[in-house]
Design a protein around this motif. Sequence first.
Motif, PDB file in Angstrom:
ATOM      1  N   ARG A  76     112.635 -72.206 -14.090  1.00 30.37           N
ATOM      2  CA  ARG A  76     111.405 -72.996 -14.011  1.00 30.37           C
ATOM      3  C   ARG A  76     111.209 -73.742 -15.333  1.00 30.37           C
ATOM      4  O   ARG A  76     111.485 -73.204 -16.392  1.00 30.37           O
ATOM      5  N   ALA A  78     108.529 -76.693 -17.471  1.00 26.22           N
ATOM      6  CA  ALA A  78     107.239 -77.381 -17.543  1.00 26.22           C
ATOM      7  C   ALA A  78     107.443 -78.732 -18.212  1.00 26.22           C
ATOM      8  O   ALA A  78     108.215 -78.846 -19.174  1.00 26.22           O
ATOM      9  N   ASP A 115     106.856 -77.542 -13.213  1.00 27.46           N
ATOM     10  CA  ASP A 115     105.398 -77.568 -13.308  1.00 27.46           C
ATOM     11  C   ASP A 115     104.988 -78.753 -14.171  1.00 27.46           C
ATOM     12  O   ASP A 115     105.622 -79.033 -15.195  1.00 27.46           O
ATOM     13  N   VAL A 135      99.284 -78.519 -13.016  1.00 26.76           N
ATOM     14  CA  VAL A 135      98.861 -77.222 -13.540  1.00 26.76           C
ATOM     15  C   VAL A 135      97.602 -77.375 -14.389  1.00 26.76           C
ATOM     16  O   VAL A 135      96.625 -76.662 -14.231  1.00 26.76           O
ATOM     17  N   PRO A 181      99.062 -69.775 -14.285  1.00 28.55           N
ATOM     18  CA  PRO A 181     100.278 -70.302 -13.664  1.00 28.55           C
ATOM     19  C   PRO A 181     101.478 -69.408 -13.955  1.00 28.55           C
ATOM     20  O   PRO A 181     101.459 -68.615 -14.902  1.00 28.55           O
TER      21      PRO A 181
END
Length: 317
Positions: A76, A78, A115, A135, A181
Amino acid sequence: MAVSLREYRARIKSTESMKKITRAMELIAASRIIKAQQRAQSAAPYARELTRAVSAVATYSNVDHPLTTEPEDPKRAAILVITSDRGLAGAYSSSVLKEAERLRTRLEDEGKEVDTYISGRKGEAYFRFRNRPIVEAWTGHSDQPNFEVAEAIGHSLIGAFINDEPEARTIQDHGQDREVPPGVDEVHVVFTQFRSMLVQEPRDIRLLPLEVVEGEEMPESDEVLPLYEFEPSPEEVLDGLLPKYVQSRIFFALLQAAASELAARQKAMKSATDNADELIKKYTRTANQARQAGITQEISEIVGGVNALADAQAGSE
């Protein structure tokens, strides 16, 4: 003819009003960009030296810190997208959003979920219009950023990075429910780098984890690398330096974006003012042609009437 002239005169008047507005915005942007440039240039040495200090501590301490450890299988990421709060800045925000979309596509091709964090109303409107999740968003500071905003953004991004939970969860914060989150393995920042008044370049950088140079660098012929001693300990030094490093990099990106936004707005407003000048000239020329055509038609009608009257009198005689 009278209606056509009236329309052209109304268009000329409205274009002149628009020209006054764009000219005023051009002058405002020109007056503010000098200060924005100075702020960005003043922040550059601090950000550069802090980056060197953090890199040195992380490199020579041989400490595995959460903010410097490369995950084995990142899942993941961001992305912080820095846009403007207001429009009338040409392709400034759209260029940043295109760069963010390219980065997003690349990360998704690598098998990572993404995200999105937003700075600026334009970016927030772009994602919300497309029903894409955000987010967190920060607005109202794009042309005059302050360190408090960078501190808040850095706190959220660091919190997401050190969070080990793979799924979002709800916690109690001062008696209220707050959604946290899921954790991320990478943090990227997309912003516009100010190079000159004519060139502003969208770019992306990986903010976390911090890239550490393995081993010791060999000094150049005229350079001697310092010996580092850590007090109280390398772990505590990194705990204190790394949040400041993240916040300073974000603040520097915000300052670069602010200078780029003002430069883009000045250029866009100058182009709009020049276009308004050309449009006024075009409408004035067309109105003069319509007025001349109307006068010519009236003269022709008068001459035609006189000739018809003269012919009628001659026929009666």
